[in-house]
Design a protein around this motif. Structure first.
Motif, PDB file in Angstrom:
ATOM      1  N   PRO A  99       0.820  -1.237   0.000  1.00  0.00           N
ATOM      2  CA  PRO A  99       0.000   0.000   0.000  1.00  0.00           C
ATOM      3  C   PRO A  99       0.841   1.268   0.000  1.00  0.00           C
ATOM      4  O   PRO A  99       0.464   2.263  -0.605  1.00  0.00           O
ATOM      5  CB  PRO A  99      -0.818  -0.126   1.285  1.00  0.00           C
ATOM      6  CG  PRO A  99      -0.807  -1.578   1.614  1.00  0.00           C
ATOM      7  CD  PRO A  99       0.525  -2.089   1.161  1.00  0.00           C
ATOM      8  N   ILE A 100       2.010   1.191   0.648  1.00  0.00           N
ATOM      9  CA  ILE A 100       2.859   2.382   0.689  1.00  0.00           C
ATOM     10  C   ILE A 100       3.383   2.696  -0.693  1.00  0.00           C
ATOM     11  O   ILE A 100       3.382   3.856  -1.150  1.00  0.00           O
ATOM     12  CB  ILE A 100       4.008   2.183   1.685  1.00  0.00           C
ATOM     13  CG1 ILE A 100       3.426   1.946   3.091  1.00  0.00           C
ATOM     14  CG2 ILE A 100       4.933   3.379   1.686  1.00  0.00           C
ATOM     15  CD1 ILE A 100       4.482   1.642   4.128  1.00  0.00           C
ATOM     16  N   LEU A 101       3.824   1.669  -1.395  1.00  0.00           N
ATOM     17  CA  LEU A 101       4.354   1.887  -2.744  1.00  0.00           C
ATOM     18  C   LEU A 101       3.256   2.388  -3.688  1.00  0.00           C
ATOM     19  O   LEU A 101       3.493   3.253  -4.538  1.00  0.00           O
ATOM     20  CB  LEU A 101       4.962   0.583  -3.272  1.00  0.00           C
ATOM     21  CG  LEU A 101       6.211   0.085  -2.528  1.00  0.00           C
ATOM     22  CD1 LEU A 101       6.670  -1.251  -3.102  1.00  0.00           C
ATOM     23  CD2 LEU A 101       7.335   1.106  -2.626  1.00  0.00           C
ATOM     24  N   ILE A 102       2.081   1.808  -3.519  1.00  0.00           N
ATOM     25  CA  ILE A 102       0.981   2.271  -4.390  1.00  0.00           C
ATOM     26  C   ILE A 102       0.658   3.744  -4.110  1.00  0.00           C
ATOM     27  O   ILE A 102       0.425   4.538  -5.019  1.00  0.00           O
ATOM     28  CB  ILE A 102      -0.261   1.392  -4.168  1.00  0.00           C
ATOM     29  CG1 ILE A 102       0.006  -0.030  -4.663  1.00  0.00           C
ATOM     30  CG2 ILE A 102      -1.483   1.991  -4.878  1.00  0.00           C
ATOM     31  CD1 ILE A 102      -1.126  -1.002  -4.402  1.00  0.00           C
ATOM     32  N   GLY A 103       0.651   4.135  -2.819  1.00  0.00           N
ATOM     33  CA  GLY A 103       0.380   5.536  -2.490  1.00  0.00           C
ATOM     34  C   GLY A 103       1.437   6.469  -3.044  1.00  0.00           C
ATOM     35  O   GLY A 103       1.132   7.532  -3.570  1.00  0.00           O
ATOM     36  N   LEU A 104       2.731   6.044  -2.936  1.00  0.00           N
ATOM     37  CA  LEU A 104       3.801   6.885  -3.498  1.00  0.00           C
ATOM     38  C   LEU A 104       3.665   6.998  -5.008  1.00  0.00           C
ATOM     39  O   LEU A 104       3.889   8.063  -5.593  1.00  0.00           O
ATOM     40  CB  LEU A 104       5.165   6.312  -3.116  1.00  0.00           C
ATOM     41  CG  LEU A 104       5.525   6.380  -1.622  1.00  0.00           C
ATOM     42  CD1 LEU A 104       6.857   5.674  -1.364  1.00  0.00           C
ATOM     43  CD2 LEU A 104       5.615   7.834  -1.171  1.00  0.00           C
ATOM     44  N   LEU A 105       3.330   5.865  -5.646  1.00  0.00           N
ATOM     45  CA  LEU A 105       3.163   5.899  -7.103  1.00  0.00           C
ATOM     46  C   LEU A 105       2.024   6.829  -7.516  1.00  0.00           C
ATOM     47  O   LEU A 105       2.123   7.591  -8.480  1.00  0.00           O
ATOM     48  CB  LEU A 105       2.908   4.477  -7.611  1.00  0.00           C
ATOM     49  CG  LEU A 105       2.769   4.333  -9.146  1.00  0.00           C
ATOM     50  CD1 LEU A 105       4.050   4.783  -9.825  1.00  0.00           C
ATOM     51  CD2 LEU A 105       2.455   2.886  -9.513  1.00  0.00           C
ATOM     52  N   VAL A 106       0.934   6.772  -6.745  1.00  0.00           N
ATOM     53  CA  VAL A 106      -0.190   7.658  -7.051  1.00  0.00           C
ATOM     54  C   VAL A 106       0.216   9.110  -6.877  1.00  0.00           C
ATOM     55  O   VAL A 106      -0.144   9.993  -7.672  1.00  0.00           O
ATOM     56  CB  VAL A 106      -1.395   7.305  -6.163  1.00  0.00           C
ATOM     57  CG1 VAL A 106      -2.477   8.367  -6.294  1.00  0.00           C
ATOM     58  CG2 VAL A 106      -1.952   5.948  -6.534  1.00  0.00           C
ATOM     59  N   LEU A 107       0.986   9.398  -5.824  1.00  0.00           N
ATOM     60  CA  LEU A 107       1.420  10.779  -5.613  1.00  0.00           C
ATOM     61  C   LEU A 107       2.307  11.254  -6.740  1.00  0.00           C
ATOM     62  O   LEU A 107       2.186  12.385  -7.226  1.00  0.00           O
ATOM     63  CB  LEU A 107       2.141  10.896  -4.271  1.00  0.00           C
ATOM     64  CG  LEU A 107       1.273  10.765  -3.016  1.00  0.00           C
ATOM     65  CD1 LEU A 107       2.150  10.806  -1.772  1.00  0.00           C
ATOM     66  CD2 LEU A 107       0.251  11.884  -2.958  1.00  0.00           C
TER      67      LEU A 107
ATOM     68  N   LEU B  28       2.589  10.016  -9.886  1.00  0.00           N
ATOM     69  CA  LEU B  28       1.865  10.151 -11.149  1.00  0.00           C
ATOM     70  C   LEU B  28       0.836  11.287 -11.083  1.00  0.00           C
ATOM     71  O   LEU B  28       0.666  12.046 -12.031  1.00  0.00           O
ATOM     72  CB  LEU B  28       1.154   8.832 -11.476  1.00  0.00           C
ATOM     73  CG  LEU B  28       2.081   7.645 -11.776  1.00  0.00           C
ATOM     74  CD1 LEU B  28       1.267   6.392 -12.051  1.00  0.00           C
ATOM     75  CD2 LEU B  28       2.982   7.963 -12.962  1.00  0.00           C
ATOM     76  N   GLY B  29       0.156  11.380  -9.951  1.00  0.00           N
ATOM     77  CA  GLY B  29      -0.822  12.465  -9.823  1.00  0.00           C
ATOM     78  C   GLY B  29      -0.173  13.833  -9.854  1.00  0.00           C
ATOM     79  O   GLY B  29      -0.687  14.772 -10.446  1.00  0.00           O
ATOM     80  N   GLY B  30       0.988  13.935  -9.199  1.00  0.00           N
ATOM     81  CA  GLY B  30       1.689  15.218  -9.247  1.00  0.00           C
ATOM     82  C   GLY B  30       2.119  15.576 -10.641  1.00  0.00           C
ATOM     83  O   GLY B  30       2.037  16.730 -11.070  1.00  0.00           O
ATOM     84  N   GLY B  31       2.560  14.600 -11.403  1.00  0.00           N
ATOM     85  CA  GLY B  31       2.974  14.885 -12.787  1.00  0.00           C
ATOM     86  C   GLY B  31       1.802  15.295 -13.647  1.00  0.00           C
ATOM     87  O   GLY B  31       1.874  16.265 -14.409  1.00  0.00           O
ATOM     88  N   LEU B  32       0.703  14.528 -13.529  1.00  0.00           N
ATOM     89  CA  LEU B  32      -0.474  14.892 -14.316  1.00  0.00           C
ATOM     90  C   LEU B  32      -1.023  16.251 -13.889  1.00  0.00           C
ATOM     91  O   LEU B  32      -1.475  17.050 -14.711  1.00  0.00           O
ATOM     92  CB  LEU B  32      -1.554  13.822 -14.145  1.00  0.00           C
ATOM     93  CG  LEU B  32      -1.224  12.455 -14.734  1.00  0.00           C
ATOM     94  CD1 LEU B  32      -2.340  11.449 -14.411  1.00  0.00           C
ATOM     95  CD2 LEU B  32      -1.027  12.538 -16.238  1.00  0.00           C
ATOM     96  N   GLY B  33      -0.990  16.503 -12.567  1.00  0.00           N
ATOM     97  CA  GLY B  33      -1.447  17.817 -12.100  1.00  0.00           C
ATOM     98  C   GLY B  33      -0.582  18.946 -12.609  1.00  0.00           C
ATOM     99  O   GLY B  33      -1.068  20.022 -12.953  1.00  0.00           O
ATOM    100  N   GLY B  34       0.709  18.707 -12.662  1.00  0.00           N
ATOM    101  CA  GLY B  34       1.583  19.756 -13.189  1.00  0.00           C
ATOM    102  C   GLY B  34       1.335  20.031 -14.647  1.00  0.00           C
ATOM    103  O   GLY B  34       1.326  21.184 -15.096  1.00  0.00           O
TER     104      GLY B  34
END
Length: 473
Positions: A36-44, A46-52
């Motif tokens: 779950p930790i790795l999935i959360g980091l991956l989401v952050l 990828l989400g940060g990149g898409l948000g940028g």
């Protein structure tokens, strides 16, 4: 119980004691789940990149994104060559898009800020040539042969806009200002004035003259008891109520006489008290038959020296006729009903000299003759429109002007001035006003100027024409 033996207790004690072993329970340690930790980091990430990326597309304009993409490229991939870039400017022309025009023989500007030129500025070639004032233009005969005559341009005057001529339609439908006065010379609308405090009953000046109460009324010998109440009648010796209850007056005979009647007293307490206490005692007060406590109002008015009348409601003409009420005289009623209503009005008060009516429509009907005859029988005077044969005519007087028919200053003042002229030329005038602050406010200064106009204020009983003697026309 005695047979029980305990000799075998020692044998029992020799038996081995069982050993109790308590096993210690150790908590089981589970391995840490990093998934779950790795999935959360991956989401952050990828989400940060898409948000940028989304932020860049929403916050930056297209040209800003192009500029970011062109960084590091020489020449830029998305750039384009401007016309005339890198070429020397031609004399008298703009050459490049960002190069200002240069006059022939002049050096190109260097280091100066470019100034924007309006898009609608005409080019120098499109302007007509200026003509010197001392050199007239060539006549059409001197033009070059074969050349087409140039169109003559109409140049507007300097610094001005040439308005289009007004069409006949716009003239016909243009709003027209109302006339300043009507056919009788009365203003049709008030003049504009600055904001000021409106008149009020409290703002009226107090009367400073001498006040003398009239004799007590009514006189018992001049009352007739009926089913609806007491009615005024002449006394046995022939005295008339309109003379007995009148205010005595004696004054100069060489002045024009003016009588003033205030209508509809008793309906508004403040207006009635202001008229009684602040208007001159020569002003006659006419009380409405619909007022309450008439006996008290009449007594108070007579105590301040005012002559008293009763208002006779009746049908009036005009665009907005008013309902005269249950005691009103109307030509749609049979004569007997109107006479009963007249007696109802007469029974409402006591100690008054007569009645006043502004009902011109009823006054023009045939029933007016019976009404005036009834007033004569009871010894009362009448003020208002209408006529009757001599044997049915009471003491009466017509109304010269209703001063506040239009409730603004200019109209009230003009009608009062017309009444002054009538009093000077004809010897008398009768003015009617209503209990309104503006009417009182305009009436008082007009009365105070009577000495300068050679006029005098009198009660109504002094102004009326006495009834003809019986048998005389």
């Amino acid at each position: 119980m005695a047979s029980d033996r305990h000799d075998d207790l020692e044998e029992l004690d020799e038996d081995p004691v069982p050993e109790i072993v308590v096993e210690e329970i150790k908590p089981e340690r589970k391995p840490i789940n990093f998934k779950p930790i790795l999935i959360g980091l991956l989401v952050l990430v990828l989400g940060g990149g898409l948000g940028g990326v989304a932020y860049l597309f929403t916050a930056f304009e297209t040209r800003d994104l192009i500029g970011l993409m062109d960084v590091g490229e020489n020449p830029p991939t998305l750039s384009f060559e401007l016309p005339g870039r890198g070429e020397p400017p031609k004399p008298g022309s703009g050459a490049g898009l960002l190069t200002p025009p240069v006059a022939p023989g002049a050096a190109p500007p260097s280091g100066e800020m470019l100034k924007a030129v309006p898009d609608d500025t005409p080019s120098p070639d499109s302007l007509p040539p200026a003509i010197a004032p001392d050199k007239p233009a060539l006549p059409p005969a001197e033009a070059a042969p074969g050349a087409k005559p140039a169109a003559t341009a109409t140049v507007p005057p300097e610094g001005g806009y040439v308005a289009e001529p007004e069409s006949p339609v716009s003239k016909a439908f243009a709003p027209k200002p109302p006339p300043a006065v009507d056919s009788s010379g009365i203003p049709t609308q008030p003049n504009p004035r600055s904001a000021e405090k409106p008149p009020s009953y409290e703002g009226l000046p107090a009367f400073k003259g001498e006040v003398k109460a009239l004799p007590a009324a009514p006189v018992k010998e001049m009352l007739k008891k009926t089913a609806i109440g007491d009615l005024p009648v002449p006394s046995p010796d022939g005295k008339q109520p309109w003379q007995v209850y009148a205010r005595p007056w004696s004054g100069p005979a060489d002045r024009g006489k003016v009588a003033v009647v205030v209508m509809d007293m008793g309906l508004d307490k403040v207006a009635t008290e202001a008229a009684i206490a602040k208007l001159p005692p020569e002003v006659t007060l006419a009380f409405s038959p619909y007022a309450q406590g008439l006996d008290k109002w009449v007594k108070k008015a007579r105590d301040f020296g005012h002559e008293v009348m009763m208002v006779l409601p009746a049908d009036s003409g005009g665009s907005q006729p008013r309902d005269p009420g249950p005691l009103g005289m109307t030509d749609t009623m049979p004569p007997e009903s109107n006479l009963a209503r007249l007696e109802g009005v007469m029974s409402r008060g006591a100690g008054y000299t007569g009645v006043i009516s502004l009902g011109d429509r009823f006054a023009a009907s045939e029933q007016m003759v019976q009404t005036l005859g009834k007033l004569r029988e009871h010894g009362l005077l009448y003020v208002g429109p209408g006529a009757a044969p001599a044997d049915r005519t009471p003491a009466l007087s017509p109304v010269t002007a209703v001063a506040d028919a239009d409730l603004f200053r200019e109209a009230i003042e003009m009608r009062l001035n017309q009444a002054s002229i009538a009093a000077r030329t004809k010897g008398k005038a009768l003015v009617v006003i209503h209990p309104r602050p503006l009417s009182y406010d305009r009436l008082l200064p007009w009365l105070n100027d009577f000495d300068g106009q050679k006029l005098v204020i009198v009660p109504v009983s002094t102004l009326v024409q006495p009834p003809p003697a019986p048998g005389k026309s």
